[in-house]
Write a protein that holds these residues in place. Structure first.
Motif, short mmCIF file in Angstrom:
data_model
loop_
_atom_site.label_atom_id
_atom_site.label_comp_id
_atom_site.label_asym_id
_atom_site.label_seq_id
_atom_site.Cartn_x
_atom_site.Cartn_y
_atom_site.Cartn_z
N VAL A 391 0.81 -1.23 0.00
CA VAL A 391 0.00 0.00 0.00
C VAL A 391 0.83 1.27 0.00
O VAL A 391 0.28 2.37 0.02
N ALA A 392 2.16 1.15 -0.05
CA ALA A 392 3.02 2.34 -0.02
C ALA A 392 2.64 3.38 -1.08
O ALA A 392 2.64 4.59 -0.78
N PRO A 393 2.29 2.97 -2.31
CA PRO A 393 1.93 3.99 -3.31
C PRO A 393 0.70 4.81 -2.93
O PRO A 393 0.52 5.92 -3.43
N LEU A 394 -0.14 4.28 -2.05
CA LEU A 394 -1.34 5.01 -1.65
C LEU A 394 -1.01 6.27 -0.87
O LEU A 394 -1.82 7.20 -0.77
N ALA A 395 0.19 6.33 -0.29
CA ALA A 395 0.57 7.47 0.54
C ALA A 395 1.09 8.64 -0.27
O ALA A 395 1.34 9.72 0.28
N ALA A 396 1.25 8.45 -1.58
CA ALA A 396 1.89 9.47 -2.42
C ALA A 396 1.21 10.84 -2.31
O ALA A 396 1.88 11.86 -2.20
N ASP A 397 -0.11 10.87 -2.33
CA ASP A 397 -0.83 12.13 -2.30
C ASP A 397 -1.49 12.41 -0.95
O ASP A 397 -2.35 13.28 -0.84
N MET A 398 -1.11 11.65 0.06
CA MET A 398 -1.71 11.83 1.38
C MET A 398 -1.06 12.99 2.13
O MET A 398 0.12 13.29 1.94
N SER A 399 -1.82 13.58 3.03
CA SER A 399 -1.27 14.59 3.93
C SER A 399 -0.39 13.90 4.96
O SER A 399 -0.38 12.67 5.07
N THR A 400 0.34 14.69 5.75
CA THR A 400 1.22 14.13 6.78
C THR A 400 0.43 13.30 7.79
O THR A 400 0.85 12.20 8.16
N THR A 401 -0.72 13.80 8.21
CA THR A 401 -1.51 13.08 9.21
C THR A 401 -2.11 11.80 8.64
O THR A 401 -2.15 10.77 9.31
N HIS A 402 -2.56 11.84 7.38
CA HIS A 402 -3.15 10.64 6.79
C HIS A 402 -2.10 9.58 6.48
O HIS A 402 -2.39 8.38 6.54
N ALA A 403 -0.89 9.99 6.14
CA ALA A 403 0.19 9.02 5.95
C ALA A 403 0.50 8.33 7.28
O ALA A 403 0.73 7.11 7.33
N ALA A 404 0.47 9.09 8.38
CA ALA A 404 0.67 8.50 9.71
C ALA A 404 -0.47 7.54 10.04
O ALA A 404 -0.25 6.46 10.60
N LEU A 405 -1.70 7.93 9.70
CA LEU A 405 -2.84 7.05 9.95
C LEU A 405 -2.77 5.78 9.11
O LEU A 405 -3.24 4.72 9.53
N LEU A 406 -2.18 5.87 7.91
CA LEU A 406 -1.99 4.69 7.08
C LEU A 406 -1.07 3.69 7.79
O LEU A 406 -1.32 2.48 7.80
N VAL A 407 -0.01 4.21 8.40
CA VAL A 407 0.90 3.36 9.18
C VAL A 407 0.14 2.69 10.32
O VAL A 407 0.29 1.48 10.57
N LEU A 408 -0.69 3.44 11.01
CA LEU A 408 -1.43 2.90 12.15
C LEU A 408 -2.51 1.92 11.72
O LEU A 408 -2.80 0.95 12.45
N ALA A 409 -3.09 2.12 10.55
CA ALA A 409 -4.06 1.16 10.02
C ALA A 409 -3.38 -0.18 9.75
O ALA A 409 -3.93 -1.25 10.05
N ILE A 410 -2.18 -0.12 9.18
CA ILE A 410 -1.40 -1.34 8.93
C ILE A 410 -1.06 -2.02 10.26
O ILE A 410 -1.21 -3.23 10.42
N GLY A 411 -0.59 -1.21 11.23
CA GLY A 411 -0.24 -1.77 12.53
C GLY A 411 -1.42 -2.42 13.22
O GLY A 411 -1.30 -3.49 13.83
N ALA A 412 -2.59 -1.78 13.13
CA ALA A 412 -3.79 -2.35 13.75
C ALA A 412 -4.16 -3.68 13.09
O ALA A 412 -4.47 -4.67 13.76
N GLY A 413 -4.12 -3.72 11.76
CA GLY A 413 -4.45 -4.95 11.06
C GLY A 413 -3.49 -6.08 11.37
O GLY A 413 -3.87 -7.26 11.40
N SER A 414 -2.23 -5.73 11.64
CA SER A 414 -1.21 -6.76 11.88
C SER A 414 -1.39 -7.49 13.20
O SER A 414 -0.74 -8.50 13.45
N LEU A 415 -2.29 -7.00 14.07
CA LEU A 415 -2.50 -7.62 15.37
C LEU A 415 -3.73 -8.53 15.39
O LEU A 415 -4.02 -9.17 16.41
N PHE A 416 -4.44 -8.63 14.29
CA PHE A 416 -5.72 -9.33 14.25
C PHE A 416 -5.59 -10.82 14.58
O PHE A 416 -4.75 -11.53 14.02
N PHE A 417 -6.40 -11.33 15.49
CA PHE A 417 -6.58 -12.75 15.82
C PHE A 417 -5.31 -13.59 15.75
O PHE A 417 -5.11 -14.39 14.84
N SER A 418 -4.48 -13.44 16.75
CA SER A 418 -3.31 -14.31 16.89
C SER A 418 -3.80 -15.73 17.18
O SER A 418 -4.64 -15.95 18.05
N HIS A 419 -3.26 -16.70 16.43
CA HIS A 419 -3.68 -18.09 16.66
C HIS A 419 -2.46 -19.02 16.62
O HIS A 419 -1.34 -18.59 16.90
N VAL A 420 -2.66 -20.27 16.25
CA VAL A 420 -1.63 -21.29 16.47
C VAL A 420 -0.37 -21.12 15.62
O VAL A 420 0.63 -21.80 15.86
#
Length: 465
Positions: A391-420
């Protein structure tokens, strides 16, 4: 809210290393990720080797010349390690100093001494969040869980009632707040501002950790009622020391790098003049490398000296602190290589091309991609670096705050349902003496709550800033 749009395609794309069409590229991505998942889960191959082989497989499936694939992979590995490797190393050293000096125990004991039975879950989430700032997740578990077990046993508390808040604090810090490896890699990949990401990450982390920690622990304690296993209560570091650093000095040392980076972000916003002497000064002292380096140097005097550490022990401590992160650095580096292979193959542009007419928000797309990779590989770090590359290309036209939120969206998704297929799953299971079903009902559900709540808060913030 930033959405995928035709205008985002206006920037000149880098010439891809393959002429494959969208269909072949899409299949190549799926097969490349499948190779990584299969090697990690079925053959138990180390994530570094799996990511390396998966990157080569992705390039081969995309029809790219092997020499160009190797060049892309090594370039991505090198740039990622150059960008975050030193920060990870400094964070590991600071965490080791905190643990071996007894500073972490001092914070834990001081806060627990003032806690009441009613406030204990909130106390544990506070301790975990503070301790979790400079520590890797696994180190935090090893450091804090023995304390959780001791408190549960001596105070006759429900293990899940105080254990879940501690795990939530550690996990949220790990997934959302730099200088942890995942957020750092994502920041580097999408070229986000670290100070802004840190500030927004802390803002999102607070309500997330409250909901996934003290609130959810009420239900987790009802679903799973188990005693603290005696065999998992080891000797703490401070029990081997005659003295240890003070609470105030330890807390100040932990928070110093965070304060310096936040001050830099604040000055950048207020002054907004790259030539201003004050802003340039804070750009230096608030640089993550300098902030962490200063904290390590300060820690020598605030943590090690009060604990009686001499010069001869400092070198050994640093060496021991660096040894465990070799694997982490290699995984992060290989993840950067995989990311660069994705980009150079034209996958990022493909995502933009096929998604330009979708109504799905870019932040939601980033979260969903991270969720899928997390479920498949079991690794939050692999999910973060892979999703960031896509998704890095999606940040090309983003503002500073939205690029930071993109990072946090990725981080949030990376924690989903830890299992075996997640090492953290088994670490929690063994420390708490749970069976697989009990671990899923507590730890796995908690991770899912963190992911969903943080993801929802990211989307909500994107509407107002």
């Amino acid at each position: 809210m930033t959405r995928l749009s035709v205008e985002m395609l206006a920037a000149d794309p880098v010439e891809p290393i393959t002429s494959a069409g969208h269909a072949q590229l899409g299949i190549a991505v799926l097969l490349g990720i499948a190779v990584i998942v299969l090697l990690i889960t079925k053959f138990k191959l180390h994530a570094f080797l799996s990511l390396t082989i998966g990157s080569l497989a992705l390039g081969a499936f995309a029809g790219a010349p092997l020499d160009k694939v190797i060049t892309s992979f090594t370039a991505g590995l090198g740039s990622t390690v150059a960008g975050v490797g030193v920060l990870i190393a400094l964070g590991a050293i600071l965490g080791k100093m905190l643990a071996d000096s007894g500073g972490a125990d001092q914070i834990v004991d001081t806060i627990l001494a003032k806690a009441t039975p009613r406030s204990m879950p909130w106390t544990m989430v506070l301790i975990a969040s503070v301790i979790g700032l400079p520590l890797f997740f696994e180190v935090g578990i090893v450091l804090l869980i023995p304390v959780v077990l001791m408190v549960a046993k001596r105070g006759n508390y429900s293990l899940m009632r105080i254990g879940i808040p501690a795990l939530a604090g550690l996990s949220v810090m790990h997934g959302l707040v730099p200088p942890h490896p995942g957020p750092l890699v994502a920041i580097d990949a999408v070229d986000a501002n670290l100070g802004v990401t840190l500030a927004l990450g802390v803002l999102i982390a607070i309500p997330t950790v409250i909901i996934a920690g003290p609130v959810f622990s009420k239900y987790a304690a009802r679903w799973v009622d188990v005693p603290a296993p005696d065999r998992m209560i080891p000797q703490r570091a401070s029990e081997r020391l005659d003295k240890r650093p003070s609470f105030g000095a330890t807390l100040a040392t932990i928070l110093l790098p965070v304060v310096l980076m936040l001050l830099k972000a604040l000055v950048d916003i207020i002054i907004d003049d790259p030539d201003n002497v004050v802003q340039r000064t804070f750009d230096v002292i608030g640089n993550p490398l300098i902030a962490l380096l200063v904290s390590v140097i300060v820690g020598i005097f605030t943590l090690l000296r009060p604990a009686g550490f001499g010069k001869d022990r400092l070198s050994g401590l640093v060496e021991k602190g660096l040894a465990p992160i070799a694997g982490i650095l290699l995984i992060v580096g290989a993840g950067g290589g995989f990311k660069q292979t994705l980009i150079d193959s034209g996958v990022g542009q493909m995502v933009l091309d096929i998604s330009k007419d979708w109504s799905i928000p870019a932040l939601l797309l980033a979260w969903l991609i991270a969720v899928v990779i997390r479920l498949a590989t079991g690794s939050a770090t692999v999910a973060t670096v892979s999703a960031a590359g896509l998704v890095a290309p999606l940040a090309a036209d983003m503002s500073t705050t939205h690029a930071a939120l993109l990072v946090l969206a990725i981080g949030a998704g990376s924690l989903f349902f830890s299992h075996v297929n997640d090492a953290g799953f088994w670490l929690v299971k063994e420390y708490f003496g749970l069976n697989v079903g009990q671990t899923i009902k507590t730890w796995s559900v908690m991770e899912t709550i963190i992911s969903v709540v943080a993801g929802a808060l990211v989307l909500l913030l994107s509407l107002v800033i």
